[in-house]
Design an enzyme around this catalytic site. Structure first.
Site: not given
Ligand code: SAH
Ligand code: SF4
Length: 351
Positions: A84, A110, A121, A199, A224, A341
């Protein structure tokens, strides 16, 4: 078949050379996705190109528009997987009394870099589906290209690009760096690296490697948490690359004179929203040209984490601001279409 958007113009082997410029103009300036529509290209060359390359590796499977103008696209890939892309309208264009446009809409794209993610995560919906595969450079480039095509943007229109979609960009390092070069290149999308932000969840050695590429892009760190125990719970990879190793790597990253490193801090109610954490964050960022972006945790079915109250967010922000750390709260965009996302894909795969 090769994906032509995975290559810079100089890497394509076509004679005479001026034809390459014509082909790249058709693709990147006129958004043409069929060699047969390239009117000034001789038929035999078009046939040869059709046998060797595909232009657009993405198919639109779903397109939703939220009331605030956020648009979310679900793209199908050639092997049936999906990713997406979110188009955020940052500022609405202004029109004066006579109907003359005085400022245009400003957009940020994005972009996703993997199908799924290996980092796992605990708060992230993308992580729940596990890791499927890396995106190719073309599949990354085409997400931005598609936004320009669908919205029929003027090719010179400035867009901001954030690599904050699905996946961990530094875990798909080579393809990501290649895509950034293509997105920046004057013969391709020609978007200034200063308008692009990568990011990462903090793969310290890869941040150091990226620093040496000198791409000119901005860096965002998904921090975080301010102590390693909590950060390990949220981002398991913190066991391998702890907070200090990430901070040390950031200090080696070349930051544009007018820019700062962005630290993203996902605020989860009663987990990391206390005063002690705010103060520790200030200490941690000491000596770094940093700004902090607070993100509301966006709940989804099955998670035990909770969204913080606006009062808590404000208070956390004030604590940082008072100590001289620039801090903003990220506006939640596209809430009515679950634009966080991973959420659109989740909805569609459950159907
Ligand atoms: N993997 C990279 C790239 C972006 S991940 C990273 O972790 O930095 C997607 C983004 O969405 C991250 O900034 C993460 O903090 C945020 N994100 C993931 N799950 C989320 C949630 N449940 N609510 C709000 N933001 C979230
Ligand atoms: Fe963590 Fe970013 Fe991967 Fe989601 S997309 S699991 S926030 S590293």
């Amino acid at each position: 078949m090769k994906q032509i958007m995975s290559y810079l113009m100089e890497e394509i082997d076509i004679e005479p050379k001026f034809r390459k410029k014509q082909i790249f103009d058709w693709i990147y300036k006129k958004y043409v996705d069929d060699f047969d529509n390239m009117k000034n290209i001789p038929k035999d060359l078009r046939e040869q190109l059709k046998e060797e390359y595909i232009i657009n590796p993405l198919e639109i499977l779903n397109h939703e528009i939220a009331s605030d103008g956020t648009e979310k696209f679900l793209f199908g890939l050639h092997d049936g997987h999906t990713v997406e892309t979110v188009l955020l309208r940052m500022k609405e264009g202004q029109v004066d009394e006579d109907g003359e446009v005085i400022s245009e809409d400003k957009y940020t794209v994005c972009v996703s870099c993997q199908v799924g993610c290996k980092v796992g995560c605990s708060f992230c919906l993308t992580a729940k589906g596990g890791f499927v595969r890396d995106l190719t450079p073309a599949e990354i480039v085409a997400q931005v290209w598609m936004m320009k095509k669908v919205k029929n943007f003027n090719p010179t229109k400035a867009l901001n690009v954030v690599y904050m979609g699905m996946g961990e960009p530094l875990d798909n390092y080579d393809n990501m760096v290649k895509a950034i070069k293509i997105i920046s290149n004057e013969h391709c999308l020609h978007i200034s690296p200063r308008r692009q932000t990568l990011s990462t969840s903090g793969i310290a050695p890869k941040i150091e490697k990226l620093a040496k590429e000198n791409l000119g892009i901005n860096l965002a760190i998904s921090l975080h948490a301010v102590d390693d125990k909590l950060r390990e719970e949220l981002i398991p990879m913190n066991k391998a690359y702890n907070i200090q190793s990430v901070i040390d790597a950031v200090k080696k990253f070349p930051v544009d004179r007018r820019k700062k490193v962005l630290f993203e801090y996902l605020v989860i109610a009663d987990i990391n929203d206390d005063e002690k954490s705010a103060n520790k964050l200030v200490k941690l960022l000491n000596g770094i040209k940093a700004k902090v972006n607070l993100i509301y945790f966006n709940p989804y079915p099955g998670t035990t984490y909770k969204r913080p109250t606006p009062e808590k967010m404000e208070k956390f922000k004030e604590l940082l601001n008072k100590k001289g750390v620039i801090c903003t709260i990220r506006e939640s965009k596209g809430i009515d279409i679950s634009a966080a996302c991973g959420q659109l894909r989740e909805k569609s795969t459950k159907k």
